[in-house]
Design an enzyme around this catalytic site. Structure first.
Site, PDB file in Angstrom:
ATOM      1  N   ASP A  67     -11.743 -42.100  48.980  1.00 47.10           N
ATOM      2  CA  ASP A  67     -10.972 -42.109  50.217  1.00 47.10           C
ATOM      3  C   ASP A  67     -11.694 -41.406  51.359  1.00 47.10           C
ATOM      4  OD1 ASP A  67     -10.726 -39.617  49.022  1.00 47.10           O
ATOM      5  OD2 ASP A  67      -8.585 -39.808  48.614  1.00 47.10           O
ATOM      6  N   ASP A 136       1.866 -33.748  44.537  1.00 46.75           N
ATOM      7  CA  ASP A 136       2.936 -34.757  44.453  1.00 46.75           C
ATOM      8  C   ASP A 136       2.551 -35.918  43.521  1.00 46.75           C
ATOM      9  OD1 ASP A 136       1.036 -36.102  45.940  1.00 46.75           O
ATOM     10  OD2 ASP A 136       2.262 -36.329  47.737  1.00 46.75           O
ATOM     11  N   HIS A 138      -0.258 -37.680  43.552  1.00 43.29           N
ATOM     12  CA  HIS A 138      -1.089 -38.767  44.088  1.00 43.29           C
ATOM     13  C   HIS A 138      -2.493 -38.770  43.486  1.00 43.29           C
ATOM     14  CE1 HIS A 138      -2.262 -35.900  47.550  1.00 43.29           C
ATOM     15  NE2 HIS A 138      -3.424 -36.228  47.005  1.00 43.29           N
ATOM     16  N   GLU A 143      -0.036 -41.986  47.946  1.00 43.52           N
ATOM     17  CA  GLU A 143       1.113 -41.087  48.008  1.00 43.52           C
ATOM     18  C   GLU A 143       2.311 -41.683  47.265  1.00 43.52           C
ATOM     19  OE1 GLU A 143       0.629 -38.208  48.821  1.00 43.52           O
ATOM     20  OE2 GLU A 143       0.011 -37.846  50.889  1.00 43.52           O
TER      21      GLU A 143
END
Ligand code: GLP
Length: 261
Positions: A67, A136, A138, A143
């Site tokens: 990313d 979280d 990811h 996400e």
């Protein structure tokens, strides 16, 4: 999923590095998928050490990163381009022409995402993908709520991720709200994955990813569908796992990944 639990974060990172090293030794022209963040730093240090000792040659390796932040170019110290060169590429003999990261400053981001997918295919696919995990759940920047079939695309970052990643910036306002990320579907097509997680703050996300239901609310849980994932954890990140004993028992029958051939 194979689960390896090491006593410390450093030891977990060394194990992840040894698995990557073994891949490169066995197949010098490997295509590696690489990750950023605080977690893989010690893993990259071990790869650099092995390279300096003359035990690891990256000359024929190709890499693809997961990313990049939208709007940050390679000259920006907070960009993932900059991170990868500062923490790994500059210290090993990888050919810069074989290094790929999404372009967060592309004029046409959508077209650049499609081109990134095509370049992974043209390279023959990713042999071994290193992954971290967000608090979280990811993977890359997928996400909660991301399609489990998603491809490389633009993604809006959640407030939690912006706060978590603010430590790399002067303040949270500087963290870009958009990123280009490989999709969950892209990651599921890699041949092997290492899910590397260390620290107590990752325990809940790891518990849900490995033992929880498959859900887009924790995109790492999609790795349960992948045929070859090795989760490498330190003890702190493993504290929410309920089947610890069975993972440890299974490991006693497996070859030690720290031993390099
Ligand atoms: C970012 C990256 C992820 C990484 C995560 C965890 O959001 N996009 O690829 O896994 O951070 O980072 P850290 O290792 O710093 O906790």
């Amino acid at each position: 999923m194979r689960v390896i639990i090491r006593p410390t974060a450093e030891a977990a990172c060394v194990t992840a590095a040894r698995i990557i090293a073994e891949q490169v030794i066995r197949q010098p022209a490997s295509v590696l998928g690489l990750a950023t963040g605080g977690t893989p730093l010690a893993c990259y240090r071990e790869l650099i050490r092995l390279h300096r000792e003359g035990r690891l040659d990256f000359a024929a390796v190709t890499s693809f990163n997961l990313d990049e932040y939208v709007g940050l170019g390679p000259e920006n110290p907070q960009s993932y381009h900059h991170f990868m060169f500062a923490n790994l590429f500059r210290h090993i003999n990888i050919d810069p022409n074989r290094v790929h990261l999404p372009d967060g400053k592309a004029a046409d981001l959508r077209a650049a995402c499609e081109a990134y997918e095509r370049s992974i295919v043209a390279a023959g696919g990713i042999d071994l993908q290193l992954l971290g995990i967000g608090t979280d759940g990811h993977i890359a920047f997928n996400e909660p709520g991301s399609s489990l079939a998603s491809r490389t695309r633009l993604k809006t970052l959640c407030r939690q991720t912006v706060e978590d990643n603010a430590r790399f910036f002067d303040d949270a306002d500087q963290v870009p709200r958009l990123a280009v990320t490989m999709g969950v579907g892209t990651i599921l097509e890699t041949r092997r994955c290492i899910l590397l997680a260390t620290g107590e703050n990752k325990a809940a996300a790891i518990g849900a990813a490995i033992e929880g239901p498959l859900t887009s609310q924790n995109t790492a849980s999609a790795l349960q569908l992948h045929p070859e994932v090795i989760a490498v954890l330190d003890q702190a990140a493993a504290t929410s796992l309920r089947r610890l004993e069975s993972y440890q028992n299974a490991e006693s029958y497996m070859p030690d990944p720290d031993e390099l051939t």
